[in-house]
Design a protein around this motif. Structure first.
Motif, PDB file in Angstrom:
ATOM      1  N   ARG A 180       0.820  -1.186   0.171  1.00 56.10           N
ATOM      2  CA  ARG A 180      -0.119  -0.009   0.014  1.00 56.10           C
ATOM      3  C   ARG A 180       0.871   1.216  -0.105  1.00 56.10           C
ATOM      4  NH1 ARG A 180      -4.646   2.505   1.965  1.00 56.10           N
ATOM      5  NH2 ARG A 180      -4.433   3.550   3.863  1.00 56.10           N
ATOM      6  N   TRP A 181       2.078   1.210   0.442  1.00 55.83           N
ATOM      7  CA  TRP A 181       3.003   2.356   0.610  1.00 55.83           C
ATOM      8  C   TRP A 181       4.008   2.362  -0.385  1.00 55.83           C
ATOM      9  CZ3 TRP A 181       1.616   6.329   3.253  1.00 55.83           C
ATOM     10  CH2 TRP A 181       0.801   6.400   4.453  1.00 55.83           C
ATOM     11  N   ALA A 182       3.882   1.256  -1.381  1.00 57.25           N
ATOM     12  CA  ALA A 182       4.870   1.076  -2.303  1.00 57.25           C
ATOM     13  C   ALA A 182       4.716   1.946  -3.695  1.00 57.25           C
ATOM     14  CB  ALA A 182       5.225  -0.178  -2.562  1.00 57.25           C
ATOM     15  N   ASN A 183       5.899   2.376  -4.278  1.00 54.51           N
ATOM     16  CA  ASN A 183       5.403   3.366  -5.515  1.00 54.51           C
ATOM     17  C   ASN A 183       5.905   2.331  -6.680  1.00 54.51           C
ATOM     18  OD1 ASN A 183       6.681   5.197  -7.661  1.00 54.51           O
ATOM     19  ND2 ASN A 183       5.524   6.728  -6.126  1.00 54.51           N
ATOM     20  N   LYS A 184       4.962   2.442  -7.736  1.00 55.09           N
ATOM     21  CA  LYS A 184       4.852   1.846  -8.890  1.00 55.09           C
ATOM     22  C   LYS A 184       5.756   2.359  -9.922  1.00 55.09           C
ATOM     23  CE  LYS A 184       1.356   1.253 -11.625  1.00 55.09           C
ATOM     24  NZ  LYS A 184       0.134   0.686 -12.155  1.00 55.09           N
ATOM     25  N   LYS A 185       6.750   1.706 -10.494  1.00 54.07           N
ATOM     26  CA  LYS A 185       7.515   2.254 -11.543  1.00 54.07           C
ATOM     27  C   LYS A 185       7.491   1.343 -12.656  1.00 54.07           C
ATOM     28  CE  LYS A 185      10.476   4.557  -8.050  1.00 54.07           C
ATOM     29  NZ  LYS A 185       9.990   5.855  -8.338  1.00 54.07           N
ATOM     30  N   THR A 186       7.542   1.984 -14.079  1.00 51.26           N
ATOM     31  CA  THR A 186       8.020   0.943 -14.986  1.00 51.26           C
ATOM     32  C   THR A 186       9.321   0.896 -15.414  1.00 51.26           C
ATOM     33  OG1 THR A 186       5.766   1.777 -15.819  1.00 51.26           O
ATOM     34  CG2 THR A 186       7.245   0.674 -17.402  1.00 51.26           C
ATOM     35  N   VAL A 234      15.734   3.435 -17.859  1.00 50.43           N
ATOM     36  CA  VAL A 234      15.982   3.001 -16.319  1.00 50.43           C
ATOM     37  C   VAL A 234      17.218   2.049 -16.527  1.00 50.43           C
ATOM     38  CG1 VAL A 234      15.126   1.456 -14.607  1.00 50.43           C
ATOM     39  CG2 VAL A 234      13.731   3.601 -15.001  1.00 50.43           C
ATOM     40  N   LEU A 235      17.239   1.159 -17.735  1.00 51.20           N
ATOM     41  CA  LEU A 235      18.084   0.115 -17.752  1.00 51.20           C
ATOM     42  C   LEU A 235      19.611   0.797 -18.336  1.00 51.20           C
ATOM     43  CD1 LEU A 235      15.905  -2.605 -19.214  1.00 51.20           C
ATOM     44  CD2 LEU A 235      16.709  -2.812 -17.019  1.00 51.20           C
ATOM     45  N   GLN A 236      19.424   1.924 -18.943  1.00 45.67           N
ATOM     46  CA  GLN A 236      20.497   2.467 -19.495  1.00 45.67           C
ATOM     47  C   GLN A 236      21.272   3.797 -18.682  1.00 45.67           C
ATOM     48  OE1 GLN A 236      22.033   0.641 -21.979  1.00 45.67           O
ATOM     49  NE2 GLN A 236      20.293  -0.592 -22.019  1.00 45.67           N
ATOM     50  N   SER A 237      20.314   4.749 -18.286  1.00 49.08           N
ATOM     51  CA  SER A 237      20.927   5.797 -17.654  1.00 49.08           C
ATOM     52  C   SER A 237      21.774   5.980 -16.523  1.00 49.08           C
ATOM     53  CB  SER A 237      19.516   6.685 -17.296  1.00 49.08           C
ATOM     54  OG  SER A 237      19.953   7.885 -16.644  1.00 49.08           O
ATOM     55  N   GLU A 238      22.510   6.773 -16.230  1.00 51.86           N
ATOM     56  CA  GLU A 238      23.472   6.782 -15.282  1.00 51.86           C
ATOM     57  C   GLU A 238      22.740   7.870 -13.957  1.00 51.86           C
ATOM     58  OE1 GLU A 238      25.851   4.920 -14.313  1.00 51.86           O
ATOM     59  OE2 GLU A 238      25.158   3.816 -16.263  1.00 51.86           O
ATOM     60  N   ARG A 239      21.569   8.330 -14.468  1.00 54.97           N
ATOM     61  CA  ARG A 239      20.884   9.380 -13.361  1.00 54.97           C
ATOM     62  C   ARG A 239      20.715   8.414 -11.885  1.00 54.97           C
ATOM     63  NH1 ARG A 239      15.972  11.561 -15.534  1.00 54.97           N
ATOM     64  NH2 ARG A 239      15.792  12.277 -13.445  1.00 54.97           N
ATOM     65  N   THR A 240      20.689   9.149 -10.981  1.00 58.53           N
ATOM     66  CA  THR A 240      20.924   8.423  -9.741  1.00 58.53           C
ATOM     67  C   THR A 240      19.408   7.792  -9.546  1.00 58.53           C
ATOM     68  OG1 THR A 240      21.945  10.255  -8.855  1.00 58.53           O
ATOM     69  CG2 THR A 240      20.704   9.019  -7.172  1.00 58.53           C
ATOM     70  N   ASN A 241      18.409   8.125  -9.985  1.00 59.69           N
ATOM     71  CA  ASN A 241      17.115   7.644  -9.751  1.00 59.69           C
ATOM     72  C   ASN A 241      17.027   6.172 -10.550  1.00 59.69           C
ATOM     73  OD1 ASN A 241      16.045   9.708  -8.020  1.00 59.69           O
ATOM     74  ND2 ASN A 241      14.768  10.724  -9.551  1.00 59.69           N
ATOM     75  N   GLU A 242      17.545   6.485 -11.811  1.00 57.29           N
ATOM     76  CA  GLU A 242      17.601   5.051 -12.567  1.00 57.29           C
ATOM     77  C   GLU A 242      18.448   3.997 -11.939  1.00 57.29           C
ATOM     78  OE1 GLU A 242      17.084   8.421 -13.992  1.00 57.29           O
ATOM     79  OE2 GLU A 242      15.656   8.110 -15.007  1.00 57.29           O
ATOM     80  N   VAL A 243      19.599   4.548 -11.651  1.00 59.63           N
ATOM     81  CA  VAL A 243      20.675   3.664 -11.009  1.00 59.63           C
ATOM     82  C   VAL A 243      20.043   2.936  -9.682  1.00 59.63           C
ATOM     83  CG1 VAL A 243      22.850   3.403  -9.772  1.00 59.63           C
ATOM     84  CG2 VAL A 243      22.588   4.766 -11.716  1.00 59.63           C
TER      85      VAL A 243
END
Length: 185
Positions: free
Chosen positions: A87-93, A98-107
């Motif tokens: 119930r408190w988890a965030n859904k992400k695709t 996500v698989l390639q980027s070096e940005r912090t969130n994607e990592v």
């Protein structure tokens, strides 16, 4: 009666209109259905619990209950004792980015799915552990970042700050409010 600068599209009759903030409002149809307009209150990327919190606050507004503190504190208490994180988890695709980027969130997402069977195009639910590492909801071990969730709840409550005094919502993430948090729990 509205200012000349406010224009509404004619898309029906509503028994109630609540303007939450610019481009965010709630409409109550004559048959009692609630329509949400605007990204702050539609909240498609929020955790299910926070979406429900918004609905509970809207219900309180529309029904004149004004029990905002009671609703807020109920969610605070839930955050302090989560047994099922879903119930408190965030859904992400899982995207190519996500698989390639070096940005912090994607990592962080990539690190969380490492060793799992998630692939591009899949959707997964995530939460933050005590050290603020992103984890898959199905790996929940009872340890989670309460402060992060308290902060998200507080920021969600501030969505309504134009119509509900923001002072009634206590930011329990702050150290100065930890004593009040202990009293509440």
């Amino acid at each position: 009666n509205f200012s000349e600068k406010i224009r509404f599209e004619d898309d029906g009759y509503y028994s109630c209109l609540v303007v939450v903030k610019a481009k965010n409002y709630i409409l109550l149809t004559e048959d009692g259905q609630i329509k949400y307009k605007g990204s702050a209150i539609k909240s498609t990327n929020k955790e299910p619990a926070l979406k429900q919190f918004i609905k509970d606050i809207v219900d309180s507004i529309l029904n004149g209950k004004m029990n905002y503190i009671e609703i807020y504190n109920q969610y605070v208490k839930e955050i302090l004792n989560i047994k099922d994180i879903k119930r408190w988890a965030n859904k992400k695709t899982i995207t190519d980015k996500v698989l390639q980027s070096e940005r912090t969130n994607e990592v962080k997402v990539r690190d969380a799915i490492a060793g799992s069977e998630y692939v591009e195009g899949d959707k997964a639910f995530f939460y933050y552990d005590e050290e603020s590492n992103l984890k898959l909801a199905e790996q929940f071990d009872g340890k989670y970042n309460k402060d992060k969730l308290l902060d998200k709840l507080y920021k969600t409550a501030l969505t309504f700050e134009t119509i509900i005094p923001k002072e009634i919502f206590i930011n329990f993430k702050l150290k100065k409010n930890k004593k009040l948090l202990d009293e509440l729990s």
